[in-house]
Design a protein around this motif. Structure first.
Motif, PDB file in Angstrom:
ATOM      1  N   GLU A   1       0.827  -1.209   0.000  1.00 50.11           N
ATOM      2  CA  GLU A   1       0.000   0.000   0.000  1.00 50.11           C
ATOM      3  C   GLU A   1       0.862   1.260   0.000  1.00 50.11           C
ATOM      4  O   GLU A   1       0.485   2.267  -0.594  1.00 50.11           O
ATOM      5  CB  GLU A   1      -0.949  -0.007   1.194  1.00 50.11           C
ATOM      6  N   ARG A   2       2.030   1.212   0.643  1.00 46.80           N
ATOM      7  CA  ARG A   2       2.938   2.365   0.638  1.00 46.80           C
ATOM      8  C   ARG A   2       3.553   2.572  -0.739  1.00 46.80           C
ATOM      9  O   ARG A   2       3.856   3.691  -1.129  1.00 46.80           O
ATOM     10  CB  ARG A   2       4.049   2.182   1.676  1.00 46.80           C
ATOM     11  N   ILE A   3       3.755   1.492  -1.477  1.00 40.65           N
ATOM     12  CA  ILE A   3       4.337   1.592  -2.814  1.00 40.65           C
ATOM     13  C   ILE A   3       3.326   2.145  -3.817  1.00 40.65           C
ATOM     14  O   ILE A   3       3.692   2.864  -4.739  1.00 40.65           O
ATOM     15  CB  ILE A   3       4.860   0.205  -3.270  1.00 40.65           C
ATOM     16  N   GLU A   4       2.068   1.834  -3.617  1.00 39.07           N
ATOM     17  CA  GLU A   4       1.003   2.232  -4.554  1.00 39.07           C
ATOM     18  C   GLU A   4       1.074   3.709  -4.973  1.00 39.07           C
ATOM     19  O   GLU A   4       1.113   4.004  -6.167  1.00 39.07           O
ATOM     20  CB  GLU A   4      -0.360   1.881  -3.959  1.00 39.07           C
ATOM     21  N   PRO A   5       1.115   4.673  -4.035  1.00 44.20           N
ATOM     22  CA  PRO A   5       1.155   6.072  -4.477  1.00 44.20           C
ATOM     23  C   PRO A   5       2.474   6.455  -5.147  1.00 44.20           C
ATOM     24  O   PRO A   5       2.526   7.397  -5.932  1.00 44.20           O
ATOM     25  CB  PRO A   5       0.928   6.881  -3.204  1.00 44.20           C
ATOM     26  N   MET A   6       3.545   5.725  -4.856  1.00 42.80           N
ATOM     27  CA  MET A   6       4.835   6.006  -5.501  1.00 42.80           C
ATOM     28  C   MET A   6       4.779   5.681  -6.988  1.00 42.80           C
ATOM     29  O   MET A   6       5.445   6.322  -7.795  1.00 42.80           O
ATOM     30  CB  MET A   6       5.948   5.180  -4.863  1.00 42.80           C
ATOM     31  N   VAL A   7       3.988   4.677  -7.337  1.00 39.85           N
ATOM     32  CA  VAL A   7       3.890   4.251  -8.727  1.00 39.85           C
ATOM     33  C   VAL A   7       3.143   5.306  -9.529  1.00 39.85           C
ATOM     34  O   VAL A   7       3.582   5.712 -10.601  1.00 39.85           O
ATOM     35  CB  VAL A   7       3.180   2.880  -8.840  1.00 39.85           C
ATOM     36  N   GLY A   8       2.018   5.757  -9.006  1.00 41.60           N
ATOM     37  CA  GLY A   8       1.220   6.752  -9.718  1.00 41.60           C
ATOM     38  C   GLY A   8       0.881   6.273 -11.116  1.00 41.60           C
ATOM     39  O   GLY A   8       0.553   5.105 -11.319  1.00 41.60           O
ATOM     40  N   ASP A   9       1.010   7.157 -12.089  1.00 44.44           N
ATOM     41  CA  ASP A   9       0.701   6.773 -13.464  1.00 44.44           C
ATOM     42  C   ASP A   9       1.960   6.743 -14.325  1.00 44.44           C
ATOM     43  O   ASP A   9       1.897   6.762 -15.539  1.00 44.44           O
ATOM     44  CB  ASP A   9      -0.347   7.709 -14.067  1.00 44.44           C
ATOM     45  N   ARG A  10       3.116   6.684 -13.662  1.00 40.53           N
ATOM     46  CA  ARG A  10       4.383   6.635 -14.407  1.00 40.53           C
ATOM     47  C   ARG A  10       4.631   5.241 -14.955  1.00 40.53           C
ATOM     48  O   ARG A  10       4.143   4.252 -14.427  1.00 40.53           O
ATOM     49  CB  ARG A  10       5.539   7.030 -13.490  1.00 40.53           C
ATOM     50  N   GLU A  11       5.431   5.188 -15.991  1.00 39.67           N
ATOM     51  CA  GLU A  11       5.761   3.902 -16.595  1.00 39.67           C
ATOM     52  C   GLU A  11       6.717   3.111 -15.708  1.00 39.67           C
ATOM     53  O   GLU A  11       6.628   1.891 -15.608  1.00 39.67           O
ATOM     54  CB  GLU A  11       6.385   4.107 -17.977  1.00 39.67           C
ATOM     55  N   PHE A  12       7.638   3.800 -15.048  1.00 47.24           N
ATOM     56  CA  PHE A  12       8.635   3.159 -14.200  1.00 47.24           C
ATOM     57  C   PHE A  12       8.588   3.759 -12.802  1.00 47.24           C
ATOM     58  O   PHE A  12       8.087   4.862 -12.609  1.00 47.24           O
ATOM     59  CB  PHE A  12      10.033   3.322 -14.806  1.00 47.24           C
ATOM     60  N   LEU A  13       9.131   3.049 -11.834  1.00 46.45           N
ATOM     61  CA  LEU A  13       9.057   3.506 -10.452  1.00 46.45           C
ATOM     62  C   LEU A  13       9.855   4.775 -10.213  1.00 46.45           C
ATOM     63  O   LEU A  13       9.438   5.655  -9.471  1.00 46.45           O
ATOM     64  CB  LEU A  13       9.552   2.413  -9.506  1.00 46.45           C
ATOM     65  N   VAL A  14      11.048   4.850 -10.835  1.00 44.17           N
ATOM     66  CA  VAL A  14      11.928   5.985 -10.603  1.00 44.17           C
ATOM     67  C   VAL A  14      12.404   6.517 -11.953  1.00 44.17           C
ATOM     68  O   VAL A  14      13.082   5.800 -12.685  1.00 44.17           O
ATOM     69  CB  VAL A  14      13.166   5.572  -9.771  1.00 44.17           C
ATOM     70  N   GLY A  15      12.040   7.701 -12.287  1.00 44.95           N
ATOM     71  CA  GLY A  15      12.539   8.306 -13.506  1.00 44.95           C
ATOM     72  C   GLY A  15      11.855   7.819 -14.771  1.00 44.95           C
ATOM     73  O   GLY A  15      10.767   7.260 -14.747  1.00 44.95           O
ATOM     74  N   GLU A  16      12.546   8.036 -15.868  1.00 49.64           N
ATOM     75  CA  GLU A  16      11.994   7.788 -17.194  1.00 49.64           C
ATOM     76  C   GLU A  16      12.357   6.435 -17.787  1.00 49.64           C
ATOM     77  O   GLU A  16      11.898   6.093 -18.865  1.00 49.64           O
ATOM     78  CB  GLU A  16      12.493   8.884 -18.151  1.00 49.64           C
ATOM     79  N   THR A  17      13.224   5.687 -17.111  1.00 52.48           N
ATOM     80  CA  THR A  17      13.688   4.413 -17.660  1.00 52.48           C
ATOM     81  C   THR A  17      13.616   3.316 -16.603  1.00 52.48           C
ATOM     82  O   THR A  17      13.471   3.591 -15.411  1.00 52.48           O
ATOM     83  CB  THR A  17      15.149   4.514 -18.161  1.00 52.48           C
ATOM     84  N   LEU A  18      13.740   2.106 -17.058  1.00 50.91           N
ATOM     85  CA  LEU A  18      13.782   0.947 -16.179  1.00 50.91           C
ATOM     86  C   LEU A  18      14.993   1.061 -15.263  1.00 50.91           C
ATOM     87  O   LEU A  18      16.091   1.370 -15.716  1.00 50.91           O
ATOM     88  CB  LEU A  18      13.880  -0.316 -17.040  1.00 50.91           C
ATOM     89  N   THR A  19      14.786   0.840 -13.958  1.00 49.37           N
ATOM     90  CA  THR A  19      15.891   0.924 -12.988  1.00 49.37           C
ATOM     91  C   THR A  19      15.896  -0.310 -12.104  1.00 49.37           C
ATOM     92  O   THR A  19      15.001  -1.161 -12.192  1.00 49.37           O
ATOM     93  CB  THR A  19      15.759   2.171 -12.091  1.00 49.37           C
ATOM     94  N   LEU A  20      16.862  -0.377 -11.218  1.00 56.78           N
ATOM     95  CA  LEU A  20      16.927  -1.479 -10.266  1.00 56.78           C
ATOM     96  C   LEU A  20      15.677  -1.540  -9.386  1.00 56.78           C
ATOM     97  O   LEU A  20      15.283  -2.612  -8.953  1.00 56.78           O
ATOM     98  CB  LEU A  20      18.173  -1.358  -9.388  1.00 56.78           C
ATOM     99  N   ALA A  21      15.060  -0.405  -9.148  1.00 49.31           N
ATOM    100  CA  ALA A  21      13.825  -0.399  -8.355  1.00 49.31           C
ATOM    101  C   ALA A  21      12.761  -1.263  -9.026  1.00 49.31           C
ATOM    102  O   ALA A  21      12.107  -2.078  -8.375  1.00 49.31           O
ATOM    103  CB  ALA A  21      13.322   1.030  -8.171  1.00 49.31           C
ATOM    104  N   ASP A  22      12.592  -1.098 -10.332  1.00 52.19           N
ATOM    105  CA  ASP A  22      11.626  -1.910 -11.082  1.00 52.19           C
ATOM    106  C   ASP A  22      12.040  -3.378 -11.086  1.00 52.19           C
ATOM    107  O   ASP A  22      11.210  -4.264 -10.888  1.00 52.19           O
ATOM    108  CB  ASP A  22      11.534  -1.425 -12.534  1.00 52.19           C
ATOM    109  N   LEU A  23      13.331  -3.614 -11.301  1.00 48.33           N
ATOM    110  CA  LEU A  23      13.830  -4.986 -11.388  1.00 48.33           C
ATOM    111  C   LEU A  23      13.736  -5.717 -10.059  1.00 48.33           C
ATOM    112  O   LEU A  23      13.589  -6.932 -10.021  1.00 48.33           O
ATOM    113  CB  LEU A  23      15.282  -4.988 -11.892  1.00 48.33           C
ATOM    114  N   TYR A  24      13.826  -4.992  -8.960  1.00 52.61           N
ATOM    115  CA  TYR A  24      13.687  -5.612  -7.651  1.00 52.61           C
ATOM    116  C   TYR A  24      12.224  -5.886  -7.320  1.00 52.61           C
ATOM    117  O   TYR A  24      11.886  -6.958  -6.799  1.00 52.61           O
ATOM    118  CB  TYR A  24      14.301  -4.713  -6.571  1.00 52.61           C
ATOM    119  N   LEU A  25      11.361  -4.943  -7.617  1.00 52.66           N
ATOM    120  CA  LEU A  25       9.962  -5.086  -7.229  1.00 52.66           C
ATOM    121  C   LEU A  25       9.186  -6.071  -8.104  1.00 52.66           C
ATOM    122  O   LEU A  25       8.313  -6.781  -7.608  1.00 52.66           O
ATOM    123  CB  LEU A  25       9.262  -3.719  -7.241  1.00 52.66           C
TER     124      LEU A  25
END
Length: 75
Positions: free
Chosen positions: A10-34
């Motif tokens: 539930e804490r991650i949910e608002p971080m995602v929002g409507d962005r394609e990736f969790l952090v920034g404009e590209t795929l990052t380790l955050a996406d690869l971990y989650l």
């Protein structure tokens, strides 16, 4: 299942929002971990993802990537 798992998602949910990736404009380790964590949750405890629409939309985008599909197994 422990309540903590639900609240972490539930804490991650608002971080995602409507962005394609969790952090920034590209795929990052955050996406690869989650991504594998969400995949595992979908398989073993899907009720923890109920109502987490942004996370579900984000995971659908990740899951559709060829690189992700090549790392999963057919059940």
């Amino acid at each position: 299942f422990p309540t903590r798992r639900s609240s972490d998602l539930e804490r991650i949910e608002p971080m995602v929002g409507d962005r394609e990736f969790l952090v920034g404009e590209t795929l990052t380790l955050a996406d690869l971990y989650l991504a594998p964590q969400v995949s595992n949750c979908r398989e073993k405890a899907p009720q923890l993802l109920e109502g987490l629409n942004a996370l579900g939309t984000w995971f659908a985008r990740i899951e559709s990537r060829e690189s992700f599909r090549r790392t999963t197994y057919a059940a």
